[in-house]
Design a protein around this motif. Structure first.
Motif, PDB file in Angstrom:
ATOM      1  N   ALA A  20       0.926  -1.151   0.195  1.00  0.00           N
ATOM      2  CA  ALA A  20      -0.112   0.066  -0.094  1.00  0.00           C
ATOM      3  C   ALA A  20       0.889   1.220  -0.113  1.00  0.00           C
ATOM      4  N   TYR A  30      -1.255   6.078  -3.708  1.00  0.00           N
ATOM      5  CA  TYR A  30      -2.706   6.481  -3.029  1.00  0.00           C
ATOM      6  C   TYR A  30      -2.712   8.099  -3.487  1.00  0.00           C
ATOM      7  N   SER A  39     -13.679   3.842   3.294  1.00  0.00           N
ATOM      8  CA  SER A  39     -13.444   2.807   2.555  1.00  0.00           C
ATOM      9  C   SER A  39     -15.086   2.115   2.536  1.00  0.00           C
ATOM     10  N   ARG A  54     -14.053  -3.653   3.049  1.00  0.00           N
ATOM     11  CA  ARG A  54     -12.889  -4.239   3.629  1.00  0.00           C
ATOM     12  C   ARG A  54     -12.704  -5.709   3.579  1.00  0.00           C
ATOM     13  N   GLY A  64      -3.736  -2.864   3.815  1.00  0.00           N
ATOM     14  CA  GLY A  64      -3.543  -1.364   3.608  1.00  0.00           C
ATOM     15  C   GLY A  64      -4.850  -0.985   2.839  1.00  0.00           C
ATOM     16  N   THR A  65      -4.940   0.508   2.380  1.00  0.00           N
ATOM     17  CA  THR A  65      -6.004   1.081   1.819  1.00  0.00           C
ATOM     18  C   THR A  65      -5.544   0.934   0.192  1.00  0.00           C
ATOM     19  N   TYR A  66      -6.602   0.396  -0.635  1.00  0.00           N
ATOM     20  CA  TYR A  66      -6.248   0.664  -2.128  1.00  0.00           C
ATOM     21  C   TYR A  66      -7.420   1.383  -2.651  1.00  0.00           C
ATOM     22  N   ASP A  84     -12.471   4.095  -1.762  1.00  0.00           N
ATOM     23  CA  ASP A  84     -11.166   3.059  -0.963  1.00  0.00           C
ATOM     24  C   ASP A  84     -11.600   1.933  -0.668  1.00  0.00           C
ATOM     25  N   THR A 111     -10.032  -1.344   1.879  1.00  0.00           N
ATOM     26  CA  THR A 111      -9.042  -1.726   3.096  1.00  0.00           C
ATOM     27  C   THR A 111      -8.921  -3.130   3.063  1.00  0.00           C
ATOM     28  N   THR A 112      -7.932  -3.848   2.851  1.00  0.00           N
ATOM     29  CA  THR A 112      -7.481  -5.084   3.237  1.00  0.00           C
ATOM     30  C   THR A 112      -6.774  -5.338   4.546  1.00  0.00           C
ATOM     31  N   ALA A 113      -7.244  -6.515   5.099  1.00  0.00           N
ATOM     32  CA  ALA A 113      -6.564  -6.868   6.316  1.00  0.00           C
ATOM     33  C   ALA A 113      -6.513  -8.209   6.464  1.00  0.00           C
TER      34      ALA A 113
END
Length: 527
Positions: free
Chosen positions: A134, A139, A435, A438, A504-506, A523, A525-527
């Motif tokens: 990220a 960004y 976002s 997620r 992170g944020t994509y 946005d 956001t992956t986790a």
């Protein structure tokens, strides 16, 4: 913003006066197809087609290499270029050229690129199609400020949020680097044709139009084992459209010529179209080819224009384009096409066998969505003789495992809409840090895109596979791994994807750059 009048008029309206003055039909072929954008007519005298040799962007050499990493340096700078003969065009460039230099990387080997900003405005770099952490994804508020110190956080905030096209944003959403920024690309991904371009919030359309774009090619062992054309017969072709003022400068409908207020004038909110087709920065170029197979890496780097490409004359028996790859690399098997429809940001790797033509044949690359000056793209002049060709296109190219939609744990809907509110996703204009999804890393998901206008949809971080269009089969250009899909008016497209490796944020956004600049981004956001 006078959006209501634009959006109520339909997807595309071109200036009737300009068209009839040029002797074109009242409604152009592009408009009849319901495609987005409005043409800016050049004021400069335009050259005859097929007079300029095709430029090939130089390959950038690393400044250092070790056992794991190649490091490159690029300076974003102003340059005066001769694009139209006898005229000078002020451009924003990577390394002084348009397109910027090509970077060539190896799958599994880290590439580091240090960008220095010697422009007079902030910049962001996005590696389009890159499987990227990220922090290096580009960004839109992760800015490289000008090296001369002319910008501070307050001025950046004013530029991005001021005026009718600005975005909602707090100062805390910005990540500012003074003068330079280092991007790290692990390249844990397969061989593919990628490209890098500016991604600054509210100003991407202007920055790309002014020249901030270049190729980034990734190779791997699988691709190199295939007997495909290589060397000077592996040619990247960046197709763009531009319009020019009388003095040769790029013409763009800035809302504010000083670029203190983002956006374009209302007439061009549905996308800016030029009347000059450039390939690798040259107007309607010509390229000498031998009677051999060539690999053409086709990239639509236009802000808004869609192309329908066709060879003229078609080779006997048709199927002149043998598609071997898409956005995310090789297909499982080649696919033959008479035409290719390519939306902004899409890439098609094709092989053209020029031995199917007689010596001396002049083969034009046409744009069947175009009229007048936009109806042709470039020309290939076929040489004499019949040299031995040691290349071929195998019946099997790659193992492309299918993501199983039956294993999807989530189905998400994203509605791309034009209304009197603006260009929106799920009814909201873009706000950094907000976002809309997620997704969990490693989880298979189905994403459904719907629209009332025409939008090329781009998803960052990982490629996807197209499942259906309007609950029917996928289209002829939807095969393989994609990162951009062409979404047509009143259409629903389903994709299946799985995000991996990097939390992170994509971004998810329309790649009609005027739509993107006017808030059609979101946005996740992956986790």
């Amino acid at each position: 913003m006078r959006r209501r009048a634009l959006l109520g008029a339909g997807a595309t309206v071109l200036g009737a006066g300009a068209l009839t003055a040029a002797g074109w039909p009242l409604l152009s072929r592009y408009a009849r197809e319901g495609l987005p954008g409005k043409v800016m007519t050049s004021r400069a005298e335009l050259p005859a087609a097929f007079r300029t040799p095709l430029p090939i962007p130089r390959v950038l050499e690393p400044v250092s290499s070790n056992g794991t990493t190649d490091t490159y340096e690029l300076t974003q700078q102003h340059a005066e270029l001769e694009i139209l003969p006898g005229l000078r065009t002020a451009a924003w460039t990577y390394g002084g050229t348009f397109p910027g230099p090509t970077i060539v990387s190896r799958s599994g080997r880290r590439t580091v690129v240090r960008h220095r900003n010697e422009l007079d405005r902030p910049a962001v770099v996005h590696l389009h199609g890159g499987h990227t952490p990220a922090a290096s994804d580009g960004y839109p508020t992760s800015l490289i400020l000008p090296a001369d110190g002319s910008y501070d956080a307050h001025r950046v905030h004013q530029d991005m949020t001021g005026g009718p096209h600005g975005h909602a944003m707090g100062h805390g959403a910005m990540d500012l680097a003074e003068g330079s920024r280092t991007y790290t690309y692990p390249f844990d991904q397969r061989a593919a044709t990628l490209w890098y371009h500016d991604h600054r919030m509210s100003y991407t359309g202007a920055a790309v139009w002014m020249g901030l774009a270049g190729f980034h090619l990734v190779h791997d062992d699988e691709e190199e084992r295939l007997p495909l054309p290589r060397g000077d017969r592996d040619i990247p072709l960046m197709i763009t459209d531009r319009s020019f003022a009388a003095d040769g400068s790029f013409q763009y409908p800035w809302l504010d010529a000083q670029l203190r207020t983002p956006g374009v004038t209302d007439a061009y909110m549905n996308g800016v179209l030029g009347d000059v087709i450039l390939v690798n920065g040259a107007p309607w170029p010509v390229h000498q080819v031998r009677r051999l197979r060539y690999r053409l890496r086709l990239l639509n780097a236009s802000n808004a224009r869609l192309y329908k490409l066709q060879l003229d004359p078609q080779p006997e028996g048709g199927g002149g384009f043998v598609q071997i790859g898409s956005d995310g690399g090789l297909l499982d098997a080649p696919r033959r096409h008479d035409t290719l429809e390519i939306a902004p940001a899409e890439r098609f790797d094709v092989v053209v066998d020029f031995s199917r033509y007689r010596p001396g044949t002049r083969v034009r690359l046409l744009n069947r969505f175009g009229d007048g000056s936009t109806a042709q793209v470039m020309r290939f002049d076929v040489g004499s003789g019949s040299p031995r060709d040691d290349t071929t296109v195998p019946g099997k190219l790659s193992d492309v495992p299918r993501l199983d939609p039956g294993r999807a744990t989530v189905t998400r809907d994203f509605h791309f809409r034009g209304s009197d509110v603006g260009w929106t996703i799920n009814g909201t204009e873009y706000e950094p840090g907000n976002s809309l999804a997620r997704p969990a890393l490693g989880q298979v998901e189905i994403w459904r895109f719907t629209t009332n206008f025409h939008h090329p949809i781009h998803v960052h971080l990982d490629h996807f596979q197209v499942l259906s269009r309007n609950n029917r089969d996928i289209g002829p250009f939807d095969h393989g791994w994609k990162d951009t899909v062409d979404l047509r008016p009143a259409e629903a497209v389903e994709i299946v994807t799985r995000f991996t490796d990097y939390p992170g944020t994509y971004m998810l956004h329309c790649h009609n750059l005027e739509h993107e600049d006017m808030a059609m981004m979101a946005d996740f956001t992956t986790a």
